[in-house]
Design an enzyme around this catalytic site. Structure first.
Site, PDB file in Angstrom:
ATOM      1  N   SER A 132       0.652  -1.593  -0.045  1.00  0.00           N
ATOM      2  CA  SER A 132      -0.042   0.062   0.082  1.00  0.00           C
ATOM      3  C   SER A 132       1.468   0.961  -0.168  1.00  0.00           C
ATOM      4  O   SER A 132       1.752   1.301   1.218  1.00  0.00           O
ATOM      5  CB  SER A 132      -1.213  -0.046   1.169  1.00  0.00           C
ATOM      6  OG  SER A 132      -1.948   1.521   1.224  1.00  0.00           O
ATOM      7  N   HIS A 163      -1.002  -0.703  -4.362  1.00  0.00           N
ATOM      8  CA  HIS A 163      -2.063  -0.454  -4.253  1.00  0.00           C
ATOM      9  C   HIS A 163      -2.291   0.925  -3.262  1.00  0.00           C
ATOM     10  O   HIS A 163      -1.605   1.242  -2.782  1.00  0.00           O
ATOM     11  CB  HIS A 163      -2.308  -1.407  -2.433  1.00  0.00           C
ATOM     12  CG  HIS A 163      -3.966  -1.816  -1.733  1.00  0.00           C
ATOM     13  ND1 HIS A 163      -5.189  -1.926  -2.317  1.00  0.00           N
ATOM     14  CD2 HIS A 163      -4.144  -0.812  -0.888  1.00  0.00           C
ATOM     15  CE1 HIS A 163      -6.057  -1.371  -2.201  1.00  0.00           C
ATOM     16  NE2 HIS A 163      -6.155  -0.942  -0.995  1.00  0.00           N
ATOM     17  N   ASP A 221      -4.860   3.860  -2.597  1.00  0.00           N
ATOM     18  CA  ASP A 221      -5.629   4.301  -1.372  1.00  0.00           C
ATOM     19  C   ASP A 221      -6.628   5.730  -1.851  1.00  0.00           C
ATOM     20  O   ASP A 221      -5.852   6.843  -1.370  1.00  0.00           O
ATOM     21  CB  ASP A 221      -5.833   4.051   0.207  1.00  0.00           C
ATOM     22  CG  ASP A 221      -5.671   2.619  -0.446  1.00  0.00           C
ATOM     23  OD1 ASP A 221      -6.687   2.058   0.275  1.00  0.00           O
ATOM     24  OD2 ASP A 221      -4.381   2.299   1.239  1.00  0.00           O
ATOM     25  N   MET A 266      -8.792   8.168  -1.288  1.00  0.00           N
ATOM     26  CA  MET A 266      -9.867   9.064   0.115  1.00  0.00           C
ATOM     27  C   MET A 266     -10.476  10.474  -0.430  1.00  0.00           C
ATOM     28  O   MET A 266      -9.566  11.408  -0.750  1.00  0.00           O
ATOM     29  CB  MET A 266      -9.076   9.212   1.091  1.00  0.00           C
ATOM     30  CG  MET A 266      -8.350   7.906   2.081  1.00  0.00           C
ATOM     31  SD  MET A 266      -7.534   7.709   3.213  1.00  0.00           S
ATOM     32  CE  MET A 266      -6.589   6.493   3.361  1.00  0.00           C
ATOM     33  N   HIS A 268      -8.193   1.344  -4.945  1.00  0.00           N
ATOM     34  CA  HIS A 268      -8.942   0.778  -4.051  1.00  0.00           C
ATOM     35  C   HIS A 268      -9.028   2.768  -3.490  1.00  0.00           C
ATOM     36  O   HIS A 268      -9.022   3.708  -3.234  1.00  0.00           O
ATOM     37  CB  HIS A 268      -8.355   0.702  -2.435  1.00  0.00           C
ATOM     38  CG  HIS A 268      -9.289   0.414  -1.533  1.00  0.00           C
ATOM     39  ND1 HIS A 268      -8.840  -0.179  -0.061  1.00  0.00           N
ATOM     40  CD2 HIS A 268     -10.542   0.520  -1.403  1.00  0.00           C
ATOM     41  CE1 HIS A 268     -10.300   0.231   0.822  1.00  0.00           C
ATOM     42  NE2 HIS A 268     -11.182   0.475  -0.063  1.00  0.00           N
ATOM     43  N   MET A 301     -12.396   4.644  -1.392  1.00  0.00           N
ATOM     44  CA  MET A 301     -12.800   5.236   0.507  1.00  0.00           C
ATOM     45  C   MET A 301     -13.473   6.555   0.033  1.00  0.00           C
ATOM     46  O   MET A 301     -13.296   7.071   0.337  1.00  0.00           O
ATOM     47  CB  MET A 301     -11.608   5.258   0.585  1.00  0.00           C
ATOM     48  CG  MET A 301     -10.934   3.770   0.990  1.00  0.00           C
ATOM     49  SD  MET A 301      -9.962   4.037   2.518  1.00  0.00           S
ATOM     50  CE  MET A 301      -8.690   2.688   2.348  1.00  0.00           C
ATOM     51  N   MET A 318     -11.763  -5.149   4.773  1.00  0.00           N
ATOM     52  CA  MET A 318     -11.299  -4.324   5.513  1.00  0.00           C
ATOM     53  C   MET A 318     -10.528  -4.779   7.085  1.00  0.00           C
ATOM     54  O   MET A 318     -11.813  -5.261   7.458  1.00  0.00           O
ATOM     55  CB  MET A 318     -11.817  -2.990   5.659  1.00  0.00           C
ATOM     56  CG  MET A 318     -11.532  -2.188   4.251  1.00  0.00           C
ATOM     57  SD  MET A 318     -10.433  -1.917   3.690  1.00  0.00           S
ATOM     58  CE  MET A 318      -9.233  -1.128   4.645  1.00  0.00           C
ATOM     59  N   ASP A 358      -6.687  -5.976   3.821  1.00  0.00           N
ATOM     60  CA  ASP A 358      -6.382  -4.455   3.847  1.00  0.00           C
ATOM     61  C   ASP A 358      -6.262  -4.447   5.012  1.00  0.00           C
ATOM     62  O   ASP A 358      -7.336  -3.660   5.758  1.00  0.00           O
ATOM     63  CB  ASP A 358      -6.441  -3.559   3.073  1.00  0.00           C
ATOM     64  CG  ASP A 358      -6.194  -2.386   2.953  1.00  0.00           C
ATOM     65  OD1 ASP A 358      -5.372  -1.520   3.796  1.00  0.00           O
ATOM     66  OD2 ASP A 358      -6.476  -1.119   2.167  1.00  0.00           O
TER      67      ASP A 358
END
Length: 220
Positions: free
Chosen positions: A7, A32, A34, A36, A65, A67, A137, A175
Site C-alpha cells: 500500500s 495498492h 488508496d 480518500m 481502492h 474510499m 478491511m 487490507d
C-alpha cells in the site's frame, strides 16, 4: 502463492520515485493505491495527478481502492490511467453496486468490492458472482498503521467457504494490519491477496518483507 499488493499510503511521499523503483524490483504483484475524499472516510490521501505521475514509472498493475462517495464518477478516468483493478465500497455504492461493478468491467478493468469492519460479511455475497475481487478491511478505513481487527479472520474464512461452495473464482483481499503475525493467519483462512503498508515500507528490508509475504501459501 499469495499475491502481494503493497500500500503506497505508507510510502515516503518525499521520495516516491525511490519507493516505486523498489516496488518494480521487488516480488510485489500489484501496487495498492488508496483514494480518500475526506467524506466517506475522515482523511484525504491523493488523487489523479499523483496516480498519473506514478503510472509513468510503475511496472506493476495498479490496484486502486476508492474510499470515496460516488466512485462511479471516476470510472472512465481511472481506466484511462491504466488501472488494472478498481475497488469500491458497497457502503458507498449501496443499491447501485451491481451497476458500478458492470461499469468498471465495461471500462476494461477488473472490479473489486470492499466491506468495512462494521459491515456483515453476508452483505457482500450478492455481488461476488459479478466481482473479480472482494476486499475485507482489517482496520477502519482512512488511516494506516491501525491495530488489526481479529474478527477479520472469521470473515475471510466465511467468504472462502461461500466462494468455494458456489464455484466462484472471486479473489479475497485483506487490507489493514497485515504483518508477520496476521498474514499467515489470513492466508490459512483463505485470503488470496495481502495488502500491507507500514509492515512493508517501514521494514529494514522492504523487498525481503514482500518476498516473505508472497511465499505464504494456503493449505490444500
Amino acid at each position: 502463492m499469495t499475491l502481494i499488493s503493497p500500500s503506497l499510503l505508507a510510502a515516503d511521499f518525499l521520495h516516491l520515485d525511490k519507493d516505486i523503483e523498489m516496488i518494480n524490483r521487488s516480488e510485489a504483484d500489484w501496487l495498492h493505491l488508496d483514494i480518500m475524499d475526506g467524506e466517506f472516510v475522515p482523511n484525504i490521501s491523493f488523487g489523479f495527478p499523483v496516480l498519473s505521475s506514478i503510472r509513468k514509472t510503475l511496472q506493476k498493475p495498479m490496484d486502486v481502492h476508492f474510499m470515496i462517495m460516488h466512485p462511479e464518477k471516476y470510472i472512465d478516468r481511472t481506466a484511462e490511467l491504466g488501472a488494472m483493478l478498481m475497488n469500491v465500497h458497497i457502503e458507498a455504492c449501496g443499491t447501485k453496486t451491481p451497476d458500478v461493478i458492470n461499469a468498471i468491467r465495461s471500462a476494461g478493468m477488473k472490479a473489486g468490492v470492499t466491506i468495512s469492519p462494521d459491515t456483515a460479511v453476508e452483505e457482500v455475497y450478492p455481488y461476488l458472482s459479478a466481482a473479480d475481487l472482494v476486499l475485507v478491511m482489517g482496520v477502519y478505513p482512512g488511516f494506516g498503521g491501525q491495530r488489526f481487527i481479529e474478527d477479520t479472520i472469521r470473515k475471510v474464512r466465511e467468504l472462502r467457504s461461500f466462494i468455494d461452495s458456489n464455484g466462484l473464482s472471486t479473489l479475497i483481499q485483506v487490507d489493514g494490519g497485515v504483518d508477520g503475525r496476521t498474514a499467515p493467519l489470513l492466508v490459512d483462512a483463505g485470503c488470496d491477496v495481502l495488502v500491507s503498508g507500514s509492515y512493508v515500507f517501514k521494514a529494514p528490508d522492504p523487498m525481503q518483507t514482500i518476498s516473505s509475504l508472497r511465499g505464504l501459501c494456503r493449505k490444500p
